[in-house]
Design an enzyme around this catalytic site. Structure first.
Site, PDB file in Angstrom:
ATOM      1  N   HIS A 141      39.870  39.480  51.503  1.00 15.83           N
ATOM      2  CA  HIS A 141      39.711  39.543  50.263  1.00 15.83           C
ATOM      3  C   HIS A 141      38.046  39.535  50.076  1.00 15.83           C
ATOM      4  O   HIS A 141      37.437  39.063  50.712  1.00 15.83           O
ATOM      5  CB  HIS A 141      40.035  38.032  49.665  1.00 15.83           C
ATOM      6  CG  HIS A 141      40.183  38.281  48.170  1.00 15.83           C
ATOM      7  ND1 HIS A 141      39.174  37.997  47.447  1.00 15.83           N
ATOM      8  CD2 HIS A 141      41.264  38.690  47.106  1.00 15.83           C
ATOM      9  CE1 HIS A 141      39.609  38.151  46.232  1.00 15.83           C
ATOM     10  NE2 HIS A 141      40.519  38.540  46.129  1.00 15.83           N
ATOM     11  N   GLY A 185      38.774  39.867  38.512  1.00 15.39           N
ATOM     12  CA  GLY A 185      38.299  38.506  37.677  1.00 15.39           C
ATOM     13  C   GLY A 185      37.505  39.368  36.405  1.00 15.39           C
ATOM     14  O   GLY A 185      36.935  38.497  35.615  1.00 15.39           O
TER      15      GLY A 185
END
Ligand SMILES: O=C(CO)COP(=O)(O)O
Length: 272
Positions: free
Chosen positions: A95, A177
């Site tokens: 990630h 995000g």
């Protein structure tokens, strides 16, 4: 290799108390979920065992990271074997938050992928470009470099079979995000390019069967359009996975995202 079911996965990141997760588990346990969609949720590792014990069995549980050694003097680390022992079936590796905040290199991620596969976990291997990389037209160069480290380490395992346990997550860093989701066209273009690259670099018929999922500001508002794209084989959900809308995202194919043509996992070439 037949392509598996459409996947909706979560990355809870460092969020969720045991009580919060228990509520979420109970919501999922009650929900009418589409059996044509494979779902996995990935709580912080300290909660994996609790979630696994309480969650319905048709939803998989995953870890968010692991180290590449099985055991030893590696303070604070967790091995793939430990995740599996705690009840995890999946692990997220590579990630962008691991790459940037914890300085994980491409080859670290390759080592982790190999160790997770060797331990019998399925891997969500994340790759993604930053905004400046996209703007300087190096998106595919960056993605292919990240991908190659994964390919090399799986090749080292010398088992083509292992590829069926690998899901690639395309997660553009600029979309994570931020609320700035990739357009379905952008996602499709990149997913198709990743598939072509795997076709060129991995022996056997891995590419057509491999699932490539999209992550980065997925929510109920954009899930359906993304799911319609031919090479988008699933959605990887961060922020929205902590909200009630997550159940509806899991049912995206019922909302008109098309996914696999028959939901059997047997791709007939006519999907989407
Ligand atoms: O990082 C993500 C999944 O791994 C995506 O996060 P958001 O859905 O919050 O953008």
């Amino acid at each position: 290799m037949a392509r598996g079911k459409f996947i909706v996965g979560t990355n809870f990141k460092m969020n969720g108390s045991r009580a919060f997760l228990q509520d979420l588990v109970e919501n999922l346990n009650r929900a009418d979920l589409d059996s044509n969609v494979e779902i996995f949720i990935s709580p912080p590792s300290v909660h994996i065992n609790h979630v696994r014990q309480n969650l319905r069995k048709d939803i998989a549980v995953g870890g968010q990271n692991c180290f590449w050694k099985s055991s030893g003097a590696y303070t604070g680390e967790i091995s793939a074997e430990m995740l599996k022992d705690a009840g995890a079936e999946y692990v997220i590796l590579g990630h962008t938050e691991r790459r940037t905040l914890f300085k994980e290199s491409d080859s670290h991620i390759g080592l982790k992928v190999a160790s997770a596969l060797a331990a019998g976990l399925k891997v969500i291997a994340c790759i993604g470009e930053t905004l400046s990389e996209r703007e300087s037209n190096t998106t595919l160069q960056v993605l292919f470099r990240q991908l190659q480290a994964i390919v090399d380490h799986i090749q080292d395992l010398n088992q083509e079979e292992k590829w069926k346990d690998v899901v690639i997550a395309y997660e553009p860093v600029w979309a994570i995000g931020t609320g700035r989701v990739a357009t379905p066209k952008q996602a499709q273009e990149v997913h198709a390019a990743i598939r072509r690259r795997v076709e060129e670099t991995v022996e056997g018929s891995v590419a057509e069967g491999m699932r490539i999922i999209y992550g980065g500001s997925v929510n109920l508002g954009n899930a359906r359009q993304l799911a319609r794209e031919k090479d988008v084989d699933g959605l990887f959900v961060g922020g929205a996975s902590l909200k009630p809308e997550f159940v509806e995202i899991c049912n995206v194919l019922r909302l008109g995202g098309e996914g696999n043509s028959d939901g059997s996992g047997d791709d007939d070439g006519g999907r989407k």
